[in-house]
Design a protein around this motif. Structure first.
Motif, mmCIF file in Angstrom:
data_model
loop_
_atom_site.group_PDB
_atom_site.id
_atom_site.type_symbol
_atom_site.label_atom_id
_atom_site.label_comp_id
_atom_site.label_asym_id
_atom_site.label_seq_id
_atom_site.Cartn_x
_atom_site.Cartn_y
_atom_site.Cartn_z
ATOM 1 N N SER A 20 0.850 -1.192 0.000
ATOM 2 C CA SER A 20 0.000 0.000 0.000
ATOM 3 C C SER A 20 0.880 1.233 0.000
ATOM 4 N N GLY A 21 0.329 2.345 -0.509
ATOM 5 C CA GLY A 21 1.108 3.571 -0.513
ATOM 6 C C GLY A 21 0.429 4.694 -1.271
ATOM 7 N N TYR A 22 1.100 5.846 -1.249
ATOM 8 C CA TYR A 22 0.574 7.055 -1.869
ATOM 9 C C TYR A 22 1.345 7.366 -3.151
ATOM 10 N N VAL A 23 0.597 7.662 -4.212
ATOM 11 C CA VAL A 23 1.185 7.943 -5.521
ATOM 12 C C VAL A 23 0.618 9.254 -6.056
ATOM 13 N N SER A 24 1.477 10.242 -6.270
ATOM 14 C CA SER A 24 1.029 11.540 -6.790
ATOM 15 C C SER A 24 1.112 11.564 -8.312
ATOM 16 N N ILE A 25 0.091 12.138 -8.932
ATOM 17 C CA ILE A 25 0.051 12.321 -10.385
ATOM 18 C C ILE A 25 0.320 13.787 -10.670
ATOM 19 N N VAL A 26 1.431 14.096 -11.330
ATOM 20 C CA VAL A 26 1.801 15.482 -11.594
ATOM 21 C C VAL A 26 2.132 15.663 -13.070
ATOM 22 N N GLY A 27 2.236 16.921 -13.484
ATOM 23 C CA GLY A 27 2.555 17.242 -14.870
ATOM 24 C C GLY A 27 2.095 18.646 -15.198
ATOM 25 N N ARG A 28 2.328 19.049 -16.440
ATOM 26 C CA ARG A 28 1.896 20.371 -16.879
ATOM 27 C C ARG A 28 0.380 20.405 -17.061
ATOM 28 N N PRO A 29 -0.215 21.612 -17.134
ATOM 29 C CA PRO A 29 -1.660 21.710 -17.350
ATOM 30 C C PRO A 29 -2.102 20.977 -18.615
ATOM 31 N N ASN A 30 -3.248 20.331 -18.536
ATOM 32 C CA ASN A 30 -3.865 19.639 -19.663
ATOM 33 C C ASN A 30 -3.078 18.435 -20.163
#
Length: 247
Positions: A20-30
């Protein structure tokens, strides 16, 4: 006294260690972050529009698998914070990069690589967390070999744990992505009950759906000046009647 040891409690039916764990989704707009979150979870949690900065706050989506529980954090697009509103959104992004087990960096392969990409990657690199580069919108590429120069440009900026071509819209590559995510999560028990799919209350989700309709129906400066307030919530067996004010 609990008769079961922690090691036994953290095992799947097949004897494998539960993760189990935390996963962040990041990136530029759109780049398609909210579309990816919805696709990974299997239901609509985050609103989607063709306008930048549709996502204003971090939204958690919880994926329940037999062998793991993955808590995804969808974030606003990484951008230059030249207003107070944008600075607050970037504070949200920075918070989502802290103390995570894995970061998914989403890149739009239909757009040229530029200085804004370097700045966005810099924020991910400073977190010190492993990053998987996801080359999104593969369904829009006529030639797959067009990916090679794109991959080379990203590789010059930072070293990624993995690089994977996907399409959040069609689902291409998502099963492989789920497997890669689970493999990199630490062993541990489930963090949330099996029937919970998000950290956001129903009123927030309803307000976001209304804001999504505003984004789809308006243009120019109007969408980003919009806020939605739920005024009344009347739940009946066959119908939930919601009254909202759009500011």
């Amino acid at each position: 006294i609990d008769p079961y040891s922690m090691s036994e409690m953290n095992q799947t039916a097949g004897g494998e260690a539960f993760r189990s764990g935390y996963v962040s989704i990041v990136g530029r707009p759109n780049a398609g972050k909210s579309t990816l979150l919805n696709a990974l979870i299997g239901q609509k949690l985050a609103i989607v529009a063709d306008k930048p900065q549709t996502t204003r706050t971090s939204i958690q989506g919880i994926l329940h698998l037999p062998q793991a529980q993955v808590v995804f954090i969808d974030t606003p697009g990484i951008h230059k914070s030249d207003t107070l509103f944008n600075k607050r959104m970037m504070d949200t992004v920075r918070a989502a990069l802290e103390e995570r087990d894995l970061i998914l960096y989403l890149a739009d392969v239909t757009l040229p690589f530029g200085e804004a990409d370097k700045q966005a990657l810099d924020a991910a690199r400073k977190s010190g967390t492993p990053v998987i580069l996801l080359l999104n919108k593969m369904d829009r590429l006529d030639r797959k070999d067009a990916l090679l120069p794109v991959m080379a440009q990203y590789a010059e900026v930072m070293e990624f744990a993995e690089v994977m071509p996907i399409s959040a819209l069609t689902g291409e590559g998502l099963e492989t992505l789920r497997e890669a995510i689970v493999k990199r999560l630490p062993e541990g028990p489930a963090l949330y009950p099996e029937d919970q799919v998000t950290d956001q209350p129903e009123r927030f989700l309803a307000a976001e759906l209304i804001r999504e309709s505003v984004l789809e129906s308006t243009s120019q400066e109007v969408p980003h000046s919009v806020a939605v307030m739920i005024e009344q919530w009347e739940a009946k067996p066959k119908l939930t009647r919601i009254t909202a004010t759009i500011y």
